[in-house]
Write an enzyme that holds these catalytic residues in place. Structure first.
Site, PDB file in Angstrom:
ATOM      1  N   HIS A  18     -28.577   6.719  -2.383  1.00 16.62           N
ATOM      2  CA  HIS A  18     -26.633   6.911  -2.369  1.00 16.62           C
ATOM      3  C   HIS A  18     -26.202   7.628  -3.920  1.00 16.62           C
ATOM      4  CE1 HIS A  18     -27.839   5.281   2.000  1.00 16.62           C
ATOM      5  NE2 HIS A  18     -28.497   4.535   1.085  1.00 16.62           N
ATOM      6  N   LEU A  19     -25.723   8.496  -3.878  1.00  8.47           N
ATOM      7  CA  LEU A  19     -25.856   9.174  -5.135  1.00  8.47           C
ATOM      8  C   LEU A  19     -24.171   9.164  -4.780  1.00  8.47           C
ATOM      9  CD1 LEU A  19     -28.322  11.722  -6.031  1.00  8.47           C
ATOM     10  CD2 LEU A  19     -28.013   8.861  -6.683  1.00  8.47           C
ATOM     11  N   ARG A  20     -23.584   8.875  -3.728  1.00  3.65           N
ATOM     12  CA  ARG A  20     -21.682   9.110  -3.933  1.00  3.65           C
ATOM     13  C   ARG A  20     -21.288   9.930  -3.785  1.00  3.65           C
ATOM     14  NH1 ARG A  20     -22.866   3.972  -0.617  1.00  3.65           N
ATOM     15  NH2 ARG A  20     -23.271   3.051  -1.884  1.00  3.65           N
ATOM     16  N   ASN A  43     -25.030   9.818   3.698  1.00  2.00           N
ATOM     17  CA  ASN A  43     -23.811   9.332   4.070  1.00  2.00           C
ATOM     18  C   ASN A  43     -21.795   9.333   2.423  1.00  2.00           C
ATOM     19  OD1 ASN A  43     -25.200   7.716   1.991  1.00  2.00           O
ATOM     20  ND2 ASN A  43     -25.073   6.244   3.156  1.00  2.00           N
ATOM     21  N   HIS A 102     -32.272   4.401  10.012  1.00  5.54           N
ATOM     22  CA  HIS A 102     -32.156   2.799   9.581  1.00  5.54           C
ATOM     23  C   HIS A 102     -31.859   2.111  10.548  1.00  5.54           C
ATOM     24  CE1 HIS A 102     -29.599  -1.313   7.575  1.00  5.54           C
ATOM     25  NE2 HIS A 102     -29.329  -0.801   9.015  1.00  5.54           N
ATOM     26  N   ASN A 136     -27.924  -4.662   2.908  1.00  3.53           N
ATOM     27  CA  ASN A 136     -28.684  -4.213   4.172  1.00  3.53           C
ATOM     28  C   ASN A 136     -29.853  -3.863   4.364  1.00  3.53           C
ATOM     29  OD1 ASN A 136     -28.902  -2.731   7.066  1.00  3.53           O
ATOM     30  ND2 ASN A 136     -26.277  -2.307   6.883  1.00  3.53           N
ATOM     31  N   ASP A 140     -33.252   2.098  -1.783  1.00  5.39           N
ATOM     32  CA  ASP A 140     -32.300   1.559  -0.833  1.00  5.39           C
ATOM     33  C   ASP A 140     -30.860   2.088  -2.651  1.00  5.39           C
ATOM     34  OD1 ASP A 140     -30.210   1.780   0.471  1.00  5.39           O
ATOM     35  OD2 ASP A 140     -30.795   0.403   1.118  1.00  5.39           O
ATOM     36  N   HIS A 187     -22.259   0.519  -6.227  1.00  3.56           N
ATOM     37  CA  HIS A 187     -20.959   0.090  -5.800  1.00  3.56           C
ATOM     38  C   HIS A 187     -19.381  -0.213  -7.100  1.00  3.56           C
ATOM     39  CE1 HIS A 187     -21.022  -0.224  -1.485  1.00  3.56           C
ATOM     40  NE2 HIS A 187     -22.185  -0.585  -1.482  1.00  3.56           N
TER      41      HIS A 187
END
Lengths: 432, 323
Positions: A69-71, A101, A186, A285, A312, A316
């Site tokens: 997840h590279l945001r 996402n 997922h 999660n 994963d 954050h």
């Protein structure tokens, strides 16, 4: 960012080459010239090549991560494609698949092009974008998967979300099969996990935290297996954490259902017992499960029921995690510890061969998404890493290349460390 | 008092990791305070000049007031901050709220919070003592202490006494703290209620689990009723309040199932007519209001002991316990 020399020739000397694409393991020198492996370098190579002394080390094809997840766009204070790819390079990865996402979600070709621009601008290794299964990842209506594919998406996924509507998921699979796209999914039934923050079990009862039963995963694994069998669509189940979900996967795969699955290093290393101090660096999660589940995961890795390891990587910011446990976001980073944790737990403690580990972290994920082979053979593009399987080190928050530091392994001593990453013949990370 | 000198904790976060000896120190200190609050002048000067902040981020009447009264009877200055009137509604984090309270020279924070573990988190953020007045479904240590204090007053030593905790165990911090306290005191604990609110998994905490009201209360020396927290649950944990009352409510007829001397307890607030009929709640077998009174003494003891431990940590000497 560290800058590394950009030699046109690299000579990796005296390492043990472990190549899961060819199944060959041998101590030999590796020669790279103009971005590709060469068998017998020409005269003059040795005088100008950048020499890496890999004595006692392992040389292997670069690792592939199927779920990062590279945001970017939207949450670049947590990570960017540039910093995420640097973290990947530091961890030994040469290929990252990034989840859609983002904010906004990557549910149209325009957003995908933005991500591509960022990749071209800042990625030091290969970053492959994915597109959403449903618009806004809201699980209601299908995203334009065909257009996303044309724009460069390598797979479709709703990131950390799970499509709850069975018909929508069924149609998504039918459509995905038509356009030859793999669905990365997922598995989580939301009705069983409302407000849940940790594994349902003895610890959740003791700690008074809302429990997340493994059945929430099992149900969706079963649902996706049934729909995969019906539609014939290949489905890759992301971060499996439940032993009974593995049982389901094992059973349906024996019937030829085209599903594959992955586990994370934290799920085969840690259990819900680490949550006893309510530390938010362990909130993820799916949640960390019981020792029984962890043992089943280890067994499934040995048996080959689990296809690959994915970390994963979910960055954050400290401020987001520095709150009461209930309010902290789910997710931990992993790109820079994934290899070391895997070597520590699977190789040193469980006796997995280095070949098997490289299969789990490199060849298998490539195969799942149909990526080109990274075999270390003459003429092939030189994507590889050099790691010391014996070096012990302590995970330190100041050592991360990632913008975020939310690792569940902070302060842990790990055995095995990446020293060099080479992507397309260029040094993208080096400690030597 | 020697017992005070043996108390070393400046925080009270829960009862799980408290030793039996530590619990005895609290209970004996509470006995001393109970004697002082029965005097006509109820105040003692032990915490004169100290400031205590009552940070209640979740609704509460009796616990909040009991802590406030307890602190005032120790002569501390008390400021009460409630969630709805705090900067939390503007998005301020708990960390910043607490750091500001500490910067205002408060000497202790007594907090209620809806998130389990919030107190443990806060104890790592600030240096002043943190007392847990309830954290989500985790612990409510002073409630359990006042419960066992009340039981001991009536039954003496609790070893091998049978205590049935009846109702919503799953979401109850009172139940968890009572389990830890009663286990340490040697009592035999049975958890009773519908299987959705009393999962079998609770046996791992060293207690019995029973889903039949009659069986669960027949041999009990104490029947502790818990409020059905219908505001916390979705409609999935039990069909209706009426159904709960039909299966698990305590009424006049069912009182015959209990031993004649069995105590009826409830931490409140009571849902009259749901967990228990009004007649029984107000009857002579109910010690519900005694629990409330004892809550003052127990909380005075906990505030006093933790403040004394904090004083000692900073090289100060606590005011002696009045006699």
């Amino acid at each position: 960012m560290d800058t590394y020399p950009t030699p046109s020739a690299i000579w990796i000397h005296a390492g043990t080459v472990v190549d899961p694409y060819t199944g060959k393991e041998a101590q030999r020198d590796v020669f790279i010239e103009n971005g590709v492996y060469v068998e017998s370098p020409e005269e003059g190579f040795f005088s100008h090549a950048h020499k890496i002394d890999a004595t006692g080390m392992v040389v292997a094809p670069g690792l592939t991560e199927l779920q990062s997840h590279l945001r970017e766009p939207g949450e670049t204070h947590k990570e960017t494609i540039e910093t995420g790819s640097q973290a990947g390079a530091k961890g030994g990865f040469t290929r990252l698949v990034c989840m859609p996402n983002t904010k906004p979600p990557c549910d149209n070709p325009g957003n995908l092009r933005l991500i591509h621009d960022a990749i071209e601008r800042g990625a030091c290794i290969e970053v492959f974008p994915t597109g959403c299964i449903t618009m806004g990842s809201e699980g209601q209506s299908l995203a334009p998967m065909g257009s996303l594919k044309r724009a460069g998406a390598v797979a479709i996924s709703d990131g950390g979300k799970c499509v709850q509507n069975n018909e929508v998921m069924c149609r998504a699979m039918e459509y995905a099969r038509m356009i030859d796209m793999c669905i990365l999914t997922h598995c989580q039934d939301y009705s069983l996990t409302e407000n849940a923050v940790m594994n349902e079990g003895d610890w959740s009862f003791k700690l008074g935290l809302r429990g997340w039963p493994h059945e929430a995963e099992d149900l969706m694994v079963a649902r996706d297996a049934i729909l995969s069998e019906k539609t014939g669509a290949p489905v890759h189940l992301q971060n499996i954490s439940s032993g009974s979900a593995i049982d389901i996967i094992e059973r349906v795969r024996s019937r030829g259902v085209p599903i594959t699955c992955e586990v994370t290093p934290h799920h085969f290393t840690l259990t819900d017992a680490v949550l006893q101090n309510y530390e938010t660096c362990y909130k993820m999660n799916p949640p960390l499960r019981s020792e029984e589940n962890r043992q089943r995961i280890l067994q499934a890795l040995k048996q080959g029921v689990i296809d690959c390891i994915a970390c994963d990587h979910a960055p954050h910011a400290d401020d987001d995690k520095d709150v009461e446990f209930d309010y902290a976001p789910f997710g931990v980073i992993g790109l820079e510890t994934s290899l070391a944790v895997t070597l520590t737990e699977l190789h040193h403690k469980e006796g997995f061969s280095l070949m098997r580990i490289m299969e789990l972290m490199s060849a298998a994920p490539d195969r799942i998404l149909g990526f080109a082979s990274k075999a270390m053979t003459a003429g092939n593009v030189a994507d590889c890493l050099v790691f010391d399987p014996q070096e012990t080190w302590v995970v330190d928050r100041h050592g991360f290349a990632s913008k975020s530091k939310n690792s569940p392994f902070l302060g842990r001593t790990l055995k095995g460390r990446n020293k060099v990453t080479i992507h397309r013949g260029k040094l993208v990370y080096s400690e030597i | 008092m020697d017992a005070v000198g043996n108390w070393t904790r400046k925080h009270l976060l829960g009862l799980e990791d408290l030793s039996r000896d530590e619990m005895d120190i609290i209970l004996s200190t509470a006995r001393s305070f109970k004697e002082t609050i029965s005097r006509s002048r109820k105040k003692v000067p032990a915490l004169r000049g100290k400031t205590i902040v009552n940070l209640f981020l979740e609704p509460s009447t009796r616990t909040r007031v009991a802590f406030e009264v307890a602190a005032k009877r120790l002569s501390a200055d008390v400021v009460t901050v409630q969630g709805s009137t705090s900067s939390r509604v503007k998005g301020e984090t708990l960390k910043d709220t607490a750091l500001n309270i500490e910067a205002l020279s408060a000497d202790m924070i007594i907090m209620r919070h809806s998130a389990a573990g919030a107190h443990q988190y806060l104890s790592n953020v600030v240096d002043i003592p943190i007392l847990n007045a309830g954290d989500g479904a985790h612990e409510h240590p002073t409630q359990a202490l006042l419960d066992v204090f009340t039981m001991i007053e009536h039954l003496g030593d609790l070893k091998d006494k049978r205590v049935t905790i009846l109702g919503d165990i799953l979401f109850s911090r009172v139940a968890r703290s009572n389990i830890w306290a009663l286990n340490k005191l040697g009592a035999k604990v049975t958890l009773a209620g519908p299987s959705t609110l009393v999962p079998e998994r609770f046996r791992s905490l060293g207690v019995e689990v029973c889903h039949d009201l009659r069986t669960s209360v027949t041999d009990a020396d104490v029947v502790m009723l818990l409020r059905i927290q219908h505001e916390r649950q979705t409609s999935t944990h039990f069909p209706s309040l009426g159904e709960y009352t039909a299966l698990f409510g305590l009424n006049k007829n069912r009182m015959n199932w209990l031993k004649p001397e069995a105590l009826i307890m409830h931490p409140g607030p009571i849902n009259r007519g749901v967990e228990i009929d009004s007649d029984l709640a107000d009857s002579g077998r109910s010690v519900i209001l005694e629990q409330v009174t004892n809550g003052i003494a127990v909380r005075m003891a906990v505030i006093y002991l933790c403040m004394a431990a904090a004083e000692r940590e900073h090289g100060g000497m606590p005011e002696p316990l009045p006699h």
